[in-house]
Write a protein that holds these residues in place. Structure first.
Motif, mmCIF file in Angstrom:
data_model
loop_
_atom_site.group_PDB
_atom_site.id
_atom_site.type_symbol
_atom_site.label_atom_id
_atom_site.label_comp_id
_atom_site.label_asym_id
_atom_site.label_seq_id
_atom_site.Cartn_x
_atom_site.Cartn_y
_atom_site.Cartn_z
ATOM 1 N N VAL A 30 13.144 1.692 -28.359
ATOM 2 C CA VAL A 30 13.860 0.522 -28.869
ATOM 3 C C VAL A 30 15.340 0.877 -28.939
ATOM 4 O O VAL A 30 15.726 1.884 -29.536
ATOM 5 N N LEU A 31 16.155 0.051 -28.324
ATOM 6 C CA LEU A 31 17.591 0.308 -28.239
ATOM 7 C C LEU A 31 18.379 -0.390 -29.336
ATOM 8 O O LEU A 31 19.377 0.137 -29.809
ATOM 9 N N SER A 32 17.951 -1.590 -29.700
ATOM 10 C CA SER A 32 18.632 -2.315 -30.778
ATOM 11 C C SER A 32 17.686 -3.346 -31.378
ATOM 12 O O SER A 32 16.745 -3.802 -30.724
ATOM 13 N N VAL A 33 17.950 -3.656 -32.643
ATOM 14 C CA VAL A 33 17.192 -4.694 -33.345
ATOM 15 C C VAL A 33 18.204 -5.545 -34.097
ATOM 16 O O VAL A 33 19.027 -5.017 -34.846
ATOM 17 N N THR A 34 18.131 -6.853 -33.903
ATOM 18 C CA THR A 34 19.025 -7.785 -34.574
ATOM 19 C C THR A 34 18.194 -8.758 -35.392
ATOM 20 O O THR A 34 17.255 -9.360 -34.867
ATOM 21 N N THR A 60 13.383 -13.787 -37.825
ATOM 22 C CA THR A 60 12.963 -13.218 -36.548
ATOM 23 C C THR A 60 13.810 -11.993 -36.221
ATOM 24 O O THR A 60 14.971 -11.929 -36.613
ATOM 25 N N VAL A 61 13.233 -11.051 -35.510
ATOM 26 C CA VAL A 61 14.029 -9.943 -34.977
ATOM 27 C C VAL A 61 14.053 -10.027 -33.457
ATOM 28 O O VAL A 61 13.059 -10.378 -32.821
ATOM 29 N N GLU A 62 15.226 -9.740 -32.920
ATOM 30 C CA GLU A 62 15.393 -9.591 -31.480
ATOM 31 C C GLU A 62 15.370 -8.091 -31.200
ATOM 32 O O GLU A 62 16.244 -7.359 -31.670
ATOM 33 N N VAL A 63 14.352 -7.656 -30.483
ATOM 34 C CA VAL A 63 14.163 -6.241 -30.177
ATOM 35 C C VAL A 63 14.518 -6.031 -28.708
ATOM 36 O O VAL A 63 13.900 -6.626 -27.829
ATOM 37 N N VAL A 64 15.521 -5.190 -28.452
ATOM 38 C CA VAL A 64 15.891 -4.829 -27.090
ATOM 39 C C VAL A 64 15.337 -3.433 -26.836
ATOM 40 O O VAL A 64 15.583 -2.514 -27.626
ATOM 41 N N PHE A 65 14.590 -3.291 -25.751
ATOM 42 C CA PHE A 65 13.920 -2.018 -25.498
ATOM 43 C C PHE A 65 14.049 -1.601 -24.040
ATOM 44 O O PHE A 65 14.272 -2.428 -23.156
ATOM 45 N N ASP A 66 13.922 -0.301 -23.822
ATOM 46 C CA ASP A 66 14.042 0.319 -22.507
ATOM 47 C C ASP A 66 12.655 0.366 -21.866
ATOM 48 O O ASP A 66 11.768 1.073 -22.348
ATOM 49 N N LEU A 67 12.495 -0.365 -20.778
ATOM 50 C CA LEU A 67 11.194 -0.437 -20.111
ATOM 51 C C LEU A 67 10.769 0.892 -19.494
ATOM 52 O O LEU A 67 9.585 1.075 -19.195
ATOM 53 N N ALA A 68 11.688 1.823 -19.335
ATOM 54 C CA ALA A 68 11.314 3.149 -18.832
ATOM 55 C C ALA A 68 10.608 3.963 -19.916
ATOM 56 O O ALA A 68 9.954 4.963 -19.616
ATOM 57 N N HIS A 146 22.803 -9.149 -43.425
ATOM 58 C CA HIS A 146 21.380 -8.921 -43.164
ATOM 59 C C HIS A 146 21.148 -7.808 -42.149
ATOM 60 O O HIS A 146 20.062 -7.233 -42.102
ATOM 61 N N GLN A 147 22.141 -7.515 -41.327
ATOM 62 C CA GLN A 147 21.975 -6.520 -40.276
ATOM 63 C C GLN A 147 21.959 -5.115 -40.890
ATOM 64 O O GLN A 147 22.723 -4.801 -41.781
ATOM 65 N N LYS A 148 21.029 -4.285 -40.386
ATOM 66 C CA LYS A 148 20.883 -2.908 -40.869
ATOM 67 C C LYS A 148 20.728 -2.873 -42.390
ATOM 68 O O LYS A 148 21.228 -1.977 -43.060
ATOM 69 N N TYR A 149 20.015 -3.831 -42.928
ATOM 70 C CA TYR A 149 19.915 -3.975 -44.383
ATOM 71 C C TYR A 149 19.324 -2.732 -45.045
ATOM 72 O O TYR A 149 19.855 -2.235 -46.036
ATOM 73 N N TYR A 150 18.229 -2.232 -44.511
ATOM 74 C CA TYR A 150 17.594 -1.064 -45.125
ATOM 75 C C TYR A 150 18.521 0.156 -45.087
ATOM 76 O O TYR A 150 18.632 0.875 -46.085
#
Length: 171
Positions: A30-34, A60-68, A146-150
């Motif tokens: 996972v490269l980023s989560v928004t 909702t979260v938008e998860v960008v991930f590396d398919l490799a 809300h971003q990176k809240y934890y």
């Protein structure tokens, strides 16, 4: 953000976006989560409007991930483990339509994989999965706080009592 040659996005709703964001950020590949809002009709929704139930959006979260490194199907496998997909409009003490469980698909392939994944996941639950599978529509990023809240608020009560135990289970 360094990526492989091909990335993909997943839009997933399963309760409070703070939880899903914190969990997905720890998944290899996972490269980023928004954190944001999807599934409603109102443009540019605010957190207050979403909480009032006037927009129809889900957190909702938008998860960008590396398919490799990880596939969409594997992202969905984590999604089923990260929340309770058998509760309608609720995750724990978070109650309301904005906390519903949804896989927002971005194309026909994601829709097919989501349907197959949901059928396969049902075996792990005693009650029926109520997660809906819907076309994505527009994703609206949530407000900056809300971003990176934890990561920014690890000692906040919600983080300590709701998110931290989920992270411990993930490890």
């Amino acid at each position: 953000m360094e990526t492989g040659e091909k990335t993909e996005k997943a839009l997933l709703a399963g309760g409070c976006f703070w939880c899903l964001e914190a969990l997905f950020k720890r998944v290899p590949g996972v490269l980023s989560v928004t954190s944001g809002y999807c599934g409603g009709a109102a443009p540019h929704p605010t957190y207050e409007e979403v909480c009032e139930g006037t927009t129809g959006h889900a957190e909702t979260v938008e998860v960008v991930f590396d398919l490799a490194v990880i596939s969409y199907r594997e992202i969905l496998d984590f999604f089923w483990k990260f929340h309770d997909p058998t509760t309608l409009n609720r995750q724990g003490a978070d109650i309301g339509e904005q906390y519903r469980s949804v896989i927002f698909y971005l194309d026909a392939n994601q829709r097919e994989l989501a349907e197959l994944s949901k059928s396969a996941a049902q075996a792990a639950f005693d009650r029926p999965i109520v997660t809906s599978i819907e076309p994505a529509g527009h994703f609206w990023p949530a407000e900056a706080w809300h971003q990176k809240y934890y990561e920014r608020n690890p000692d906040a009560p919600y983080c300590r009592f709701v998110i931290a135990p989920k992270l411990a289970k993930l490890r």
